[in-house]
Design a protein around this motif. Sequence first.
Motif, mmCIF file in Angstrom:
data_model
loop_
_atom_site.group_PDB
_atom_site.id
_atom_site.type_symbol
_atom_site.label_atom_id
_atom_site.label_comp_id
_atom_site.label_asym_id
_atom_site.label_seq_id
_atom_site.Cartn_x
_atom_site.Cartn_y
_atom_site.Cartn_z
ATOM 1 N N GLU A 118 15.977 32.599 51.920
ATOM 2 C CA GLU A 118 17.229 33.014 52.542
ATOM 3 C C GLU A 118 18.339 32.030 52.210
ATOM 4 O O GLU A 118 18.108 30.831 52.017
ATOM 5 N N GLY A 119 19.566 32.551 52.153
ATOM 6 C CA GLY A 119 20.725 31.700 51.923
ATOM 7 C C GLY A 119 20.749 31.039 50.562
ATOM 8 O O GLY A 119 21.313 29.954 50.401
ATOM 9 N N VAL A 120 20.138 31.680 49.556
ATOM 10 C CA VAL A 120 20.102 31.105 48.218
ATOM 11 C C VAL A 120 21.500 31.095 47.606
ATOM 12 O O VAL A 120 22.210 32.110 47.639
ATOM 13 N N VAL A 121 21.902 29.957 47.064
ATOM 14 C CA VAL A 121 23.170 29.872 46.338
ATOM 15 C C VAL A 121 22.866 30.122 44.867
ATOM 16 O O VAL A 121 22.194 29.327 44.211
ATOM 17 N N GLU A 122 23.334 31.242 44.357
ATOM 18 C CA GLU A 122 23.131 31.590 42.948
ATOM 19 C C GLU A 122 24.320 31.030 42.167
ATOM 20 O O GLU A 122 25.371 31.660 42.076
ATOM 21 N N LEU A 123 24.119 29.849 41.616
ATOM 22 C CA LEU A 123 25.204 29.103 40.992
ATOM 23 C C LEU A 123 25.904 29.911 39.909
ATOM 24 O O LEU A 123 27.131 29.867 39.785
ATOM 25 N N HIS A 124 25.115 30.647 39.121
ATOM 26 C CA HIS A 124 25.680 31.405 38.006
ATOM 27 C C HIS A 124 25.722 32.901 38.285
ATOM 28 O O HIS A 124 25.896 33.694 37.360
ATOM 29 N N GLY A 125 25.589 33.300 39.547
ATOM 30 C CA GLY A 125 25.684 34.710 39.904
ATOM 31 C C GLY A 125 24.358 35.425 39.803
ATOM 32 O O GLY A 125 23.286 34.803 39.719
ATOM 33 N N GLY A 126 24.426 36.775 39.801
ATOM 34 C CA GLY A 126 23.214 37.576 39.775
ATOM 35 C C GLY A 126 23.378 38.812 38.915
ATOM 36 O O GLY A 126 24.387 39.519 39.007
ATOM 37 N N LEU A 127 22.374 39.091 38.075
ATOM 38 C CA LEU A 127 22.427 40.250 37.182
ATOM 39 C C LEU A 127 22.286 41.575 37.923
ATOM 40 O O LEU A 127 22.551 42.622 37.337
ATOM 41 N N ASP A 128 21.862 41.557 39.166
ATOM 42 C CA ASP A 128 21.675 42.808 39.890
ATOM 43 C C ASP A 128 22.970 43.322 40.516
ATOM 44 O O ASP A 128 22.956 44.295 41.257
ATOM 45 N N ARG A 129 24.089 42.665 40.194
ATOM 46 C CA ARG A 129 25.399 43.104 40.673
ATOM 47 C C ARG A 129 26.348 43.250 39.489
ATOM 48 O O ARG A 129 26.237 42.543 38.487
ATOM 49 N N VAL A 130 27.313 44.164 39.626
ATOM 50 C CA VAL A 130 28.328 44.400 38.597
ATOM 51 C C VAL A 130 29.695 44.295 39.261
ATOM 52 O O VAL A 130 29.879 44.719 40.407
ATOM 53 N N VAL A 131 30.663 43.711 38.550
ATOM 54 C CA VAL A 131 32.012 43.578 39.086
ATOM 55 C C VAL A 131 33.011 44.159 38.091
ATOM 56 O O VAL A 131 32.836 44.048 36.875
ATOM 57 N N CYS A 132 34.036 44.810 38.612
ATOM 58 C CA CYS A 132 35.120 45.315 37.776
ATOM 59 C C CYS A 132 36.155 44.210 37.608
ATOM 60 O O CYS A 132 36.638 43.654 38.601
ATOM 61 N N LEU A 133 36.524 43.904 36.371
ATOM 62 C CA LEU A 133 37.481 42.833 36.112
ATOM 63 C C LEU A 133 38.906 43.228 36.467
ATOM 64 O O LEU A 133 39.783 42.370 36.535
ATOM 65 N N SER A 134 39.148 44.515 36.718
ATOM 66 C CA SER A 134 40.492 44.969 37.075
ATOM 67 C C SER A 134 40.702 45.052 38.576
ATOM 68 O O SER A 134 41.630 44.458 39.119
ATOM 69 N N CYS A 135 39.811 45.774 39.280
ATOM 70 C CA CYS A 135 40.011 45.974 40.720
ATOM 71 C C CYS A 135 39.136 45.070 41.576
ATOM 72 O O CYS A 135 39.304 45.013 42.798
ATOM 73 N N GLY A 136 38.188 44.368 40.960
ATOM 74 C CA GLY A 136 37.353 43.426 41.711
ATOM 75 C C GLY A 136 36.257 44.059 42.523
ATOM 76 O O GLY A 136 35.587 43.365 43.300
ATOM 77 N N THR A 137 36.004 45.354 42.359
ATOM 78 C CA THR A 137 34.966 46.041 43.120
ATOM 79 C C THR A 137 33.578 45.656 42.617
ATOM 80 O O THR A 137 33.337 45.615 41.407
ATOM 81 N N PHE A 138 32.668 45.381 43.559
ATOM 82 C CA PHE A 138 31.284 45.077 43.226
ATOM 83 C C PHE A 138 30.431 46.331 43.428
ATOM 84 O O PHE A 138 30.704 47.133 44.330
ATOM 85 N N SER A 139 29.401 46.481 42.615
ATOM 86 C CA SER A 139 28.486 47.608 42.750
ATOM 87 C C SER A 139 27.097 47.179 42.292
ATOM 88 O O SER A 139 26.952 46.219 41.530
ATOM 89 N N PRO A 140 26.057 47.886 42.749
ATOM 90 C CA PRO A 140 24.688 47.528 42.350
ATOM 91 C C PRO A 140 24.444 47.805 40.872
ATOM 92 O O PRO A 140 24.923 48.815 40.332
ATOM 93 N N ARG A 141 23.697 46.934 40.223
ATOM 94 C CA ARG A 141 23.381 47.115 38.811
ATOM 95 C C ARG A 141 22.607 48.416 38.601
ATOM 96 O O ARG A 141 22.769 49.097 37.559
ATOM 97 N N GLY A 142 21.770 48.784 39.553
ATOM 98 C CA GLY A 142 20.989 49.998 39.411
ATOM 99 C C GLY A 142 21.844 51.234 39.230
ATOM 100 O O GLY A 142 21.474 52.160 38.493
ATOM 101 N N GLU A 143 23.008 51.273 39.889
ATOM 102 C CA GLU A 143 23.910 52.423 39.748
ATOM 103 C C GLU A 143 24.441 52.518 38.328
ATOM 104 O O GLU A 143 24.477 53.604 37.731
#
Length: 299
Positions: A129-154
């Motif tokens: 619990e409470g893991v700090v992922e220093l370099h982020g996580g591949l299971d998430r995707v972010v839009c560089l324009s609007c900043g919205t996050f979404s699951p990688r599975g989608e």
Amino acid sequence: MRMRPTLSWTPVGDLPPATTDTAPVADALRAGGVLVLSGAGISTESGIPDYRGEGGSLSRHTPMTYQEFTASVGARRRYWARSHLGWRTFGRALPNAGHRAVAAFGRHGLLSGVITQNVDGLHRAAGSEGVVELHGGLDRVVCLSCGTFSPRGELAARLEEANPGFDPVAAGVNPDGDADLTDEQVAGFRVLPCTLCGGILKPDVVFFGENVPPQRVEHCRTLVRAASSLLVLGSSLTVMSGLRFVRQTAEAGTPVLIVNLAPTRGDRHALTRVALPLGSALTTVADGLGVSVDGRTAA
């Protein structure tokens, strides 16, 4: 997908000798307040290769930089084709004994926190619990324009639909989830935009050439200041993003302990380096502490 090292590191001068004695690690955990800093080496037993060491992926693979990704449509096609194929394997990886032992130490109140340089999410999957992922996580995707996050599975499901029949044979999968494919194999791969604004999608990870968010770095520094000791697991500490926390710990006079088969850039700051495979080493430590791993009670 970390900040690009300008030089490969090789040991210079006398370093403290390695050991197979796990007693100092057990002693530190018994005292509590241990901050874990993990690297790619903790995930090799889950089938995810290391960057360095024998067979390390940097010998054959140069990760894409943030500058390449944002500047070139062709680079993004190459990245997403390779990453999409790699995700089929990477996304199925399961926590190994090392991840499970770290989670068990946390459940028993022996840890003050976990910082990982990995993007595979396996510490979270193991129950830490409470893991700090220093370099982020591949299971998430972010839009560089609007900043919205979404699951990688989608996104993976959308890419499957947009690229029917895409099933090339890869030479290998790398620690950043990127499969080794040729330009011919990725030609024609269809890259998809953000469903909300049409912007560029990027995995929520820190690419080479990109900086770790300052607030995340400061949070890690706060964890280091509060720790009774720092336990480095499976990292060569070649890249400054992890080495700086080892140096901060040592400068404060707080013990540093390392479990890594090969010499690391932080060895001269360490009380000990245990040269054993992480899964067996941490399981041995757990057994000696009477810590339950995987629901079993140590003898």
